[in-house]
Design an enzyme around this catalytic site. Sequence first.
Site, PDB file in Angstrom:
ATOM      1  CE  LYS A 187      15.512  44.505  48.138  1.00 67.55           C
ATOM      2  NZ  LYS A 187      16.091  45.750  48.762  1.00 67.55           N
ATOM      3  CG  ASP A 233      -5.125  35.558  45.914  1.00 66.28           C
ATOM      4  OD1 ASP A 233      -4.965  34.258  46.131  1.00 66.28           O
ATOM      5  OD2 ASP A 233      -5.706  36.260  46.081  1.00 66.28           O
ATOM      6  CG  HIS A 280      19.798  44.050  47.502  1.00 68.10           C
ATOM      7  ND1 HIS A 280      19.349  44.727  46.120  1.00 68.10           N
ATOM      8  CD2 HIS A 280      19.553  44.293  48.303  1.00 68.10           C
ATOM      9  CE1 HIS A 280      19.006  45.373  46.755  1.00 68.10           C
ATOM     10  NE2 HIS A 280      19.421  45.523  47.933  1.00 68.10           N
TER      11      HIS A 280
END
Length: 513
Positions: free
Chosen positions: A175, A180, A173
């Site tokens: 995110k 870079d 789950h």
Amino acid sequence: RSSWLLLAPLLTPPVPVVTAPPCSLCPEGAHRFQWIRNLVPEFGISSSHVKVLSSPTEFYELLKVQIKTAKQRVVMASLYLGTGLLEQELVDCLEETLEKSLQAKGSSDLRVSILLDYTRGSRGRKNSRTMLIPLLQRFPERVRVSLFHTPNLRGLLRLLIPERFNETIGLQHIKVYLFDDNVILSGANLSDLYFTNRQDRYVLLQDSPEIADFFTELVDAIGDVSLQLQQDDTVQMMEGMVHPYQGDKVAYCEVANRRVMEVINSARTRQELLHAKTFHSSQQSSSLLSQQGAQPAEGLKPEPDTWIYPLIQMKPFGIQIDEMVTETLLTEAERDARIYLTTGYFNLTQAYMDLILGTRAEYRILLASPEVNGFFGAKGVAGAIPAAYVYIEHQFYSEVCCLHQQERVWLQEYSRAGWTFHAKGLWLYLAGSDLPCLTLIGSPNFGYRSVHRDLEAQVAIVTENKALQQQLHQEQEQLYLCSGVVSSSTFEQPNRYVKLWVKLVTPLIKNFF
């Protein structure tokens, strides 16, 4: 009905492990939160490197710009990648950037690593996997797609539970979107709703190499214990790695724990050494400057006024850092402090509910009204989920009233025509302050799933800088402006009617959504 029966073996929730808080909060300003570095690495940065975004469109445009300008690495962790035109445009951006990198003369060596959930990413004939296979085929040496499969979905259970329902057992789950040395932390997935009319939260940490390295290593570690997507749409584990659902579960979880804790502990050691080195050199230079009466030279890194603490929660692997820190923040918040807590899915753990109802701070809890719940209008059993959330909300509100806490604990419902609500996190205002000095932002929803079933990550951002505090305050105000305060009359409205079968089933299934 039969779908719920398939979940019968899992309906008895495991007994949660209660962990004592690591230590009490120190008494002064932003630095009162430095106890968190006893658990995780502390990254000191300048507040000028932090940008708070406010809209799905802004988030989507930033993703495209960051992909197009990436030179060394693109690392993206999400629940899934959608299959619409906007998602295809992101994949096209990746392809274009990889193509340019291949043709570039010199040392350009772009690597792309994508981590998704196996069950959610495999749903349907056209899915996250089919979206990404062309990249794997075109750039096999430069692209890695890892699909995390929970070790708790195995054996007969795995064979019997149908698609969609298998996602209730446990998910990847996290995110994190990294390009870079720039890192975007959010609760938003890579799907068109999250790019258009699904409200979430998003923060960009610019030019932060140590933080980018940490999240790259974290995603690599989870990737190493995940299934690797192949060019022919098959999956396989890395050589010598224990299989998540065919291999020994205890052995798999031990390997995963070791890999993730290595990342956390090695980064913590690195940061401690860096702090010690920076402290000694700044002591020497300030002593030299005071002797010479000189000003500090331009180009020197400014003293950090903002601290980033990554908080990881992976209960299947025995990692409970986010839970410990969140519980400590709720426990130690002083009288007259204010905590604004938001979740798209109001289904708090019993421990969090007990702390909110039994501690001294004021709480303003923002949650989704039924119409902006992500499951509103869904087909089948899922269509009853908003009603289940209404029932859970009503029970909590009744408890607040029963304890005469209505003046201290407020519930507010987000409502916005044509939108859904997915924002999560909290903002902490110290007693007597009009601005927050701490926010939590990332993937956890403060519910049972986040604590016990899924892989989650968020960051605690602590800042002394007034301009950044103002940015965070405006973010909070903007979300809460679209809300109305919940009262007993809220639950008398016709759209709050909860059918008897939903009331009976909710206590049995609330740990799965």
